[in-house]
Design an enzyme around this catalytic site. Sequence first.
Site, PDB file in Angstrom:
ATOM      1  N   LYS A   1     -10.362  -4.097  -5.194  1.00 57.93           N
ATOM      2  CA  LYS A   1     -11.348  -3.063  -5.515  1.00 57.93           C
ATOM      3  C   LYS A   1     -10.676  -1.735  -5.835  1.00 57.93           C
ATOM      4  O   LYS A   1     -11.309  -0.847  -6.392  1.00 57.93           O
ATOM      5  CB  LYS A   1     -12.381  -2.920  -4.399  1.00 57.93           C
ATOM      6  CG  LYS A   1     -11.860  -2.685  -3.006  1.00 57.93           C
ATOM      7  CD  LYS A   1     -13.037  -2.493  -2.070  1.00 57.93           C
ATOM      8  CE  LYS A   1     -13.009  -3.065  -0.762  1.00 57.93           C
ATOM      9  NZ  LYS A   1     -12.566  -3.310   0.352  1.00 57.93           N
TER      10      LYS A   1
ATOM     11  N   LYS B   1       0.841  -1.207   0.000  1.00 57.66           N
ATOM     12  CA  LYS B   1       0.000   0.000   0.000  1.00 57.66           C
ATOM     13  C   LYS B   1       0.866   1.244   0.000  1.00 57.66           C
ATOM     14  O   LYS B   1       0.479   2.254  -0.591  1.00 57.66           O
ATOM     15  CB  LYS B   1      -0.950   0.010   1.205  1.00 57.66           C
ATOM     16  CG  LYS B   1      -1.917  -1.157   1.172  1.00 57.66           C
ATOM     17  CD  LYS B   1      -3.364  -0.760   1.124  1.00 57.66           C
ATOM     18  CE  LYS B   1      -4.176  -1.937   0.639  1.00 57.66           C
ATOM     19  NZ  LYS B   1      -5.564  -1.910   0.774  1.00 57.66           N
TER      20      LYS B   1
ATOM     21  N   LYS C   1      -3.711 -10.184  -7.058  1.00 56.00           N
ATOM     22  CA  LYS C   1      -4.978 -10.295  -6.341  1.00 56.00           C
ATOM     23  C   LYS C   1      -6.040  -9.385  -6.968  1.00 56.00           C
ATOM     24  O   LYS C   1      -5.741  -8.255  -7.337  1.00 56.00           O
ATOM     25  CB  LYS C   1      -4.723  -9.860  -4.887  1.00 56.00           C
ATOM     26  CG  LYS C   1      -5.874 -10.066  -3.941  1.00 56.00           C
ATOM     27  CD  LYS C   1      -5.566  -9.474  -2.555  1.00 56.00           C
ATOM     28  CE  LYS C   1      -6.125  -8.070  -2.430  1.00 56.00           C
ATOM     29  NZ  LYS C   1      -6.470  -7.615  -1.087  1.00 56.00           N
TER      30      LYS C   1
HETATM   31  P1  ATP Z   1      -8.201  -3.389  -1.380  1.00 57.85           P
HETATM   32  O1  ATP Z   1      -8.515  -4.251  -2.544  1.00 57.85           O
HETATM   33  O2  ATP Z   1      -8.679  -1.986  -1.515  1.00 57.85           O
HETATM   34  O3  ATP Z   1      -6.789  -3.498  -0.925  1.00 57.85           O
HETATM   35  P2  ATP Z   1      -9.401  -5.402   0.136  1.00 57.85           P
HETATM   36  O4  ATP Z   1     -10.605  -5.727  -0.665  1.00 57.85           O
HETATM   37  O5  ATP Z   1      -8.220  -6.280   0.077  1.00 57.85           O
HETATM   38  O6  ATP Z   1      -9.041  -3.912  -0.172  1.00 57.85           O
HETATM   39  P3  ATP Z   1     -11.007  -5.574   2.520  1.00 57.85           P
HETATM   40  O7  ATP Z   1     -12.174  -4.903   1.942  1.00 57.85           O
HETATM   41  O8  ATP Z   1     -10.805  -5.179   3.907  1.00 57.85           O
HETATM   42  O9  ATP Z   1      -9.704  -5.267   1.696  1.00 57.85           O
HETATM   43  O10 ATP Z   1     -11.145  -7.142   2.408  1.00 57.85           O
HETATM   44  C1  ATP Z   1     -12.219  -7.791   2.977  1.00 57.85           C
HETATM   45  C2  ATP Z   1     -12.051  -9.276   2.963  1.00 57.85           C
HETATM   46  O11 ATP Z   1     -11.987  -9.750   1.612  1.00 57.85           O
HETATM   47  C3  ATP Z   1     -10.779  -9.770   3.629  1.00 57.85           C
HETATM   48  O12 ATP Z   1     -11.093 -10.922   4.380  1.00 57.85           O
HETATM   49  C4  ATP Z   1      -9.866 -10.113   2.500  1.00 57.85           C
HETATM   50  O13 ATP Z   1      -8.937 -11.121   2.840  1.00 57.85           O
HETATM   51  C5  ATP Z   1     -10.851 -10.596   1.463  1.00 57.85           C
HETATM   52  N1  ATP Z   1     -10.339 -10.417   0.101  1.00 57.85           N
HETATM   53  C6  ATP Z   1     -10.025  -9.246  -0.493  1.00 57.85           C
HETATM   54  N2  ATP Z   1      -9.614  -9.442  -1.764  1.00 57.85           N
HETATM   55  C7  ATP Z   1      -9.664 -10.789  -1.970  1.00 57.85           C
HETATM   56  C8  ATP Z   1      -9.362 -11.625  -3.098  1.00 57.85           C
HETATM   57  N3  ATP Z   1      -8.938 -11.114  -4.241  1.00 57.85           N
HETATM   58  N4  ATP Z   1      -9.540 -12.959  -2.970  1.00 57.85           N
HETATM   59  C9  ATP Z   1      -9.991 -13.486  -1.800  1.00 57.85           C
HETATM   60  N5  ATP Z   1     -10.287 -12.756  -0.709  1.00 57.85           N
HETATM   61  C10 ATP Z   1     -10.134 -11.415  -0.783  1.00 57.85           C
END
Ligand code: ATP
Length: 333
Positions: free
Chosen positions: A201, A116, A198
């Site tokens: 969003k 980040k 990954k």
């Molecule tokens: P950003 O993408 O902005 O970094 P994020 O989506 O990783 O944010 P959170 O919204 O806090 O962060 O994630 C919420 C949950 O979704 C967490 O349990 C995270 O591990 C899961 N998650 C996020 N992205 C993935 C992915 N690509 N595959 C599986 N699980 C995910």
Amino acid sequence: MRDPNKQTIFSGVQPSGHLTLGNYLGAIKHFGTLQDEYNCIYCVVDMHAITIRQDPAGLRRQTLELLAQYIACGIDPKKSILFVQSHVPAHAQLAWVLNCYTMFGEMSRMTQFKDKSSKHADNINVGLFDYPVLMAADILLYQAHKVPVGIDQQQHIEITRDIAQRFNGIYSDTFVIPEGFYPKVGAKINSLSEPSKKMSKSDENPNGYILLLDKPEDIMRKFKRAVTDSDNRIIRAEGKDGITNLITIYAAATGKSPEEVEAEFAGKGYGAFKPAVGEAVVELLRPVRETTEDLLKNKDYLEQIYQEGAEQANAIARRTLDKVYRKIGFVKR
Ligand code: ATP
Ligand code: LTN
């Protein structure tokens, strides 16, 4: 509602954007299914979201949208506690205490901070660095046994355990030592446009992610365009990140195992497979989108849910915080 014979589950999601298929398959999809076996507490972690600059009106909207999506994805507010992190002051209060039991060196190893801070080089704030300690406070306040998250959060769960063990070692048993709870299929969903990364969003390219609120035609288009390879075989293998990811998505969306998916599409090509994945995801997300849209029309209902949730969460969190304050030697008010 809280059964003393059941273990506790805690998880949180940031209202930092619209939810993706990765958030759903990696985490939120499982939240509802755990409600009968565990005492479940689910949080909208708005204090984590401000570690990246947020537009205030957008953050308010996304907080309500996430709350609605939690419910649309199967969380029943009568069974689980659903609340907003900033409504329960004990999160910030315990995070401060835990800061004093967390080493700078161990925090410096966190890969999410490194990722980040390279993405947001103009705003490497102390909150971003301290993010895992606030997350530890979230989990430890509720004495959670299990934390359902995607695999990207494993390092944060490990540091939470280390902090809890350290504190317990100094002051006698205070915190339950939590465990990460990762789905067998879907713990890491990758980007459709860069399948070695990954799905996120915050990706600049919207073709890389599927949003839970995407329209069916957009979902179909993104899957048809998904980056694959020229080999045309539907198998999981080294160098076939795109197809491996699509197999994972199809398996997670339909409840089949990846092996069953490979067998189902043996001898077929990408021209058949990609639209099939798209259709499975459209059907999976249709009820989530429709229910979210309905719930967002009823702001009073959502407000009632988060008000009640905050009261219940506050009562539990306060007990843990009082115990911590007493153990470390703060004078009782
Ligand atoms: P950003 O993408 O902005 O970094 P994020 O989506 O990783 O944010 P959170 O919204 O806090 O962060 O994630 C919420 C949950 O979704 C967490 O349990 C995270 O591990 C899961 N998650 C996020 N992205 C993935 C992915 N690509 N595959 C599986 N699980 C995910
Ligand atoms: N860091 C998590 C979100 C989060 C969380 C939590 C998850 C904040 N606090 C407590 C589980 C338990 C993420 O997914 N980015």
